[in-house]
Design a protein around this motif. Structure first.
Motif, PDB file in Angstrom:
ATOM      1  N   LEU A  46       0.836  -1.194   0.000  1.00  0.00           N
ATOM      2  CA  LEU A  46       0.000   0.000   0.000  1.00  0.00           C
ATOM      3  C   LEU A  46       0.876   1.250   0.000  1.00  0.00           C
ATOM      4  N   VAL A  47       0.494   2.200  -0.818  1.00  0.00           N
ATOM      5  CA  VAL A  47       1.124   3.522  -0.795  1.00  0.00           C
ATOM      6  C   VAL A  47       0.226   4.479   0.002  1.00  0.00           C
ATOM      7  N   ALA A  48      -1.025   4.543  -0.406  1.00  0.00           N
ATOM      8  CA  ALA A  48      -2.004   5.400   0.264  1.00  0.00           C
ATOM      9  C   ALA A  48      -3.399   4.926  -0.095  1.00  0.00           C
ATOM     10  N   GLY A  49      -4.306   5.098   0.824  1.00  0.00           N
ATOM     11  CA  GLY A  49      -5.677   4.703   0.565  1.00  0.00           C
ATOM     12  C   GLY A  49      -6.648   5.570   1.333  1.00  0.00           C
ATOM     13  N   VAL A  50      -7.843   5.684   0.802  1.00  0.00           N
ATOM     14  CA  VAL A  50      -8.908   6.394   1.503  1.00  0.00           C
ATOM     15  C   VAL A  50     -10.172   5.566   1.383  1.00  0.00           C
ATOM     16  N   THR A  51     -10.805   5.328   2.525  1.00  0.00           N
ATOM     17  CA  THR A  51     -12.027   4.534   2.533  1.00  0.00           C
ATOM     18  C   THR A  51     -13.215   5.366   2.083  1.00  0.00           C
ATOM     19  N   SER A  52     -14.341   4.724   1.862  1.00  0.00           N
ATOM     20  CA  SER A  52     -15.549   5.444   1.474  1.00  0.00           C
ATOM     21  C   SER A  52     -15.990   6.406   2.571  1.00  0.00           C
ATOM     22  N   GLY A  53     -15.556   6.133   3.787  1.00  0.00           N
ATOM     23  CA  GLY A  53     -15.897   7.010   4.893  1.00  0.00           C
ATOM     24  C   GLY A  53     -14.922   8.152   5.093  1.00  0.00           C
ATOM     25  N   GLY A  54     -13.885   8.191   4.264  1.00  0.00           N
ATOM     26  CA  GLY A  54     -12.937   9.297   4.329  1.00  0.00           C
ATOM     27  C   GLY A  54     -11.708   9.041   5.177  1.00  0.00           C
ATOM     28  N   LEU A  55     -11.538   7.826   5.691  1.00  0.00           N
ATOM     29  CA  LEU A  55     -10.345   7.512   6.477  1.00  0.00           C
ATOM     30  C   LEU A  55      -9.165   7.329   5.528  1.00  0.00           C
ATOM     31  N   THR A  56      -8.133   8.122   5.729  1.00  0.00           N
ATOM     32  CA  THR A  56      -6.965   8.095   4.855  1.00  0.00           C
ATOM     33  C   THR A  56      -5.787   7.461   5.567  1.00  0.00           C
ATOM     34  N   THR A  57      -5.095   6.610   4.864  1.00  0.00           N
ATOM     35  CA  THR A  57      -3.916   5.940   5.393  1.00  0.00           C
ATOM     36  C   THR A  57      -2.764   6.102   4.420  1.00  0.00           C
ATOM     37  N   TYR A  58      -1.617   6.449   4.929  1.00  0.00           N
ATOM     38  CA  TYR A  58      -0.395   6.536   4.128  1.00  0.00           C
ATOM     39  C   TYR A  58       0.631   5.558   4.687  1.00  0.00           C
ATOM     40  N   ALA A  59       1.352   4.910   3.794  1.00  0.00           N
ATOM     41  CA  ALA A  59       2.485   4.117   4.219  1.00  0.00           C
ATOM     42  C   ALA A  59       3.536   5.044   4.815  1.00  0.00           C
TER      43      ALA A  59
END
Length: 121
Positions: A46-59
């Motif tokens: 994973l590099v970065a992701g955002v869920t449908s609820g707006g939770l963002t995660t970055y490696a």
């Protein structure tokens, strides 16, 4: 569902690239979206992701250098990559349907074809 990634290329260390991924057949903002990458001989990560609820995660390697965004009017996601390093060399994939469960990133079922990013002098 189709995801069309673009924007990869050859860039010198310290340079920048902006990847794009245009989606059809799925609404990115309603389903979650992410960028992954895979370097030769390594697992996809994973590099970065955002869920449908707006939770963002970055490696960890992406924090402070990469920024994920999207344009809902164009159903397109982006990955702005700055201060690129040779170790960022990889094929970058966009993903739709991404989510995050109990501390774990979970890729969705839909993948783009990948775009090569090469960081080299």
């Amino acid at each position: 569902v189709q995801l069309q990634a673009s924007g990869g290329g050859l860039v010198q260390p310290g340079g920048s690239l902006r990847l794009s991924c245009a989606a059809s057949g799925i609404i990115l903002s309603s389903n979650g979206m992410a960028w992954y990458r895979q370097a030769p001989g390594k697992q996809r990560e994973l590099v970065a992701g955002v869920t449908s609820g707006g939770l963002t995660t970055y490696a960890t390697f992406a924090k402070g250098r990469f920024t994920m965004s999207s344009d809902s009017s164009k159903n397109t996601m982006f990955l702005q990559m700055n201060s690129l390093k040779p170790e960022d060399t990889a094929v970058y994939y966009c993903n739709a349907g991404y989510t995050y469960y109990f501390g774990t990133s979970v890729a969705g079922n839909y993948w783009g074809q990948g775009t090569q990013v090469t960081v080299s002098s």
